[in-house]
Design an enzyme around this catalytic site. Sequence first.
Site, PDB file in Angstrom:
ATOM      1  N   LYS A 119       0.827  -1.209   0.000  1.00  0.00           N
ATOM      2  CA  LYS A 119       0.000   0.000   0.000  1.00  0.00           C
ATOM      3  C   LYS A 119       0.857   1.253   0.000  1.00  0.00           C
ATOM      4  O   LYS A 119       0.458   2.276  -0.558  1.00  0.00           O
ATOM      5  CB  LYS A 119      -0.953   0.011   1.202  1.00  0.00           C
ATOM      6  CG  LYS A 119      -2.159  -0.886   1.010  1.00  0.00           C
ATOM      7  CD  LYS A 119      -3.259  -0.543   2.001  1.00  0.00           C
ATOM      8  CE  LYS A 119      -4.469  -1.433   1.815  1.00  0.00           C
ATOM      9  NZ  LYS A 119      -5.475  -1.250   2.879  1.00  0.00           N
ATOM     10  N   LYS A 201      -6.567 -11.471  -8.932  1.00  0.00           N
ATOM     11  CA  LYS A 201      -7.783 -11.563  -8.132  1.00  0.00           C
ATOM     12  C   LYS A 201      -8.763 -10.468  -8.544  1.00  0.00           C
ATOM     13  O   LYS A 201      -8.342  -9.364  -8.874  1.00  0.00           O
ATOM     14  CB  LYS A 201      -7.406 -11.345  -6.653  1.00  0.00           C
ATOM     15  CG  LYS A 201      -7.954 -12.408  -5.736  1.00  0.00           C
ATOM     16  CD  LYS A 201      -7.481 -12.186  -4.326  1.00  0.00           C
ATOM     17  CE  LYS A 201      -8.499 -11.466  -3.500  1.00  0.00           C
ATOM     18  NZ  LYS A 201      -8.142 -11.309  -2.105  1.00  0.00           N
ATOM     19  N   LYS A 204     -11.726  -4.518  -6.229  1.00  0.00           N
ATOM     20  CA  LYS A 204     -12.595  -3.340  -6.240  1.00  0.00           C
ATOM     21  C   LYS A 204     -11.937  -2.171  -6.943  1.00  0.00           C
ATOM     22  O   LYS A 204     -12.601  -1.288  -7.450  1.00  0.00           O
ATOM     23  CB  LYS A 204     -12.879  -2.893  -4.807  1.00  0.00           C
ATOM     24  CG  LYS A 204     -13.785  -3.783  -4.012  1.00  0.00           C
ATOM     25  CD  LYS A 204     -13.935  -3.177  -2.612  1.00  0.00           C
ATOM     26  CE  LYS A 204     -14.755  -4.053  -1.687  1.00  0.00           C
ATOM     27  NZ  LYS A 204     -14.845  -3.517  -0.343  1.00  0.00           N
TER      28      LYS A 204
END
Length: 336
Positions: A119, A201, A204
């Site tokens: 992140k 994967k 979102k």
Amino acid sequence: MKQINNNPKKKIFSGIQPTNTPHIGNYLGAMKNWLKLQDEYECTYSIVDLHSITVRQDPAKLRKQIMESFALLIAMGLDPEKSTVFVQGHNPRHAELSWILSCYTQFGELSRMTQFKDKSKKNSDNINAGLFTYPVLMAADILLYQADLVPVGIDQKQHLELARNIAVRFNNAYGETFTVPEPYISKSTAKIMSLQDPFAKMSKSDENPNSSVSVLDDRDTIIRKFKRAVTDSDKEICYKEGKDGINNLISIYSAATDKSIEQIEKEFDGKGYGDFKIAVGEAVSDMLKPMQERFKEIIKDKKYINDLMILGAEKAQRATFKTLKKVHKRVGFVVL
Ligand code: TRP
């Protein structure tokens, strides 16, 4: 001998971020599971708004998404009487315990968290302290409720391991205070991949809207997205190595219909990818329909949502009063 067993059910805690509408990967991988657990366990499920601001959010959008995420959990069938469904920020004890636990967590431990590393690469202009201490807040969430089990995906296992370490460390220093939580790994959890890249994967935050199906997408949109799903140049509908796109569609169809892979292979024997893709889209739309209809009713009724949020907040606060008080005593604060 009299044995009083007044707490027969094991406790489960899990959280979901209110960022963006959940996609079918979230639904099939996590949310649907939450529903299954609510009879057998004492479940606490949280919309983790505090976690979500570790990356910059638009306030109006965040507020809307917290309301929507909450409404979705109710629409999906979580029973706010039976389980505790609440917004994390509505119980201030999370932030409070998080501070205390951060003093029992080492800088080095947090530096090793792979999600922090990822992140901070992605948000290099905003590597804030919250992003760094995020796993401590997650530990506080779990330990505050004395959870025995935590359903988490693979990406959160390292954080759960940290929560366990913090619990053990605290218990060793002060005596039994926290239940040491175990991961709850569901046998049947489907891992859903992107429709545009079956090696990644479903996410979102993917920029390509065709890569994921939101649980609130309408039927036409869902079918269109499945029609465009990336597959292979083969023709056969079977689950096999190298056919990652088709394998993903088979997994989704299986999760949506509860049919086995063998049944699905038989059903589509001799049929083309085009037909299969439409069938998957229809099955997913059918699966989501009851939740979508309920959601549409609930989301209009702000008072209903508000009342349920208050109920959840009260239950969450009641469940955590004793533990935090005990922690205060143990570390040496003056308890009034
Ligand atoms: N960190 C989790 C995620 O991003 C969400 C979360 C917050 C959570 N607190 C939790 C999950 C406690 C399980 C238990 O998915």
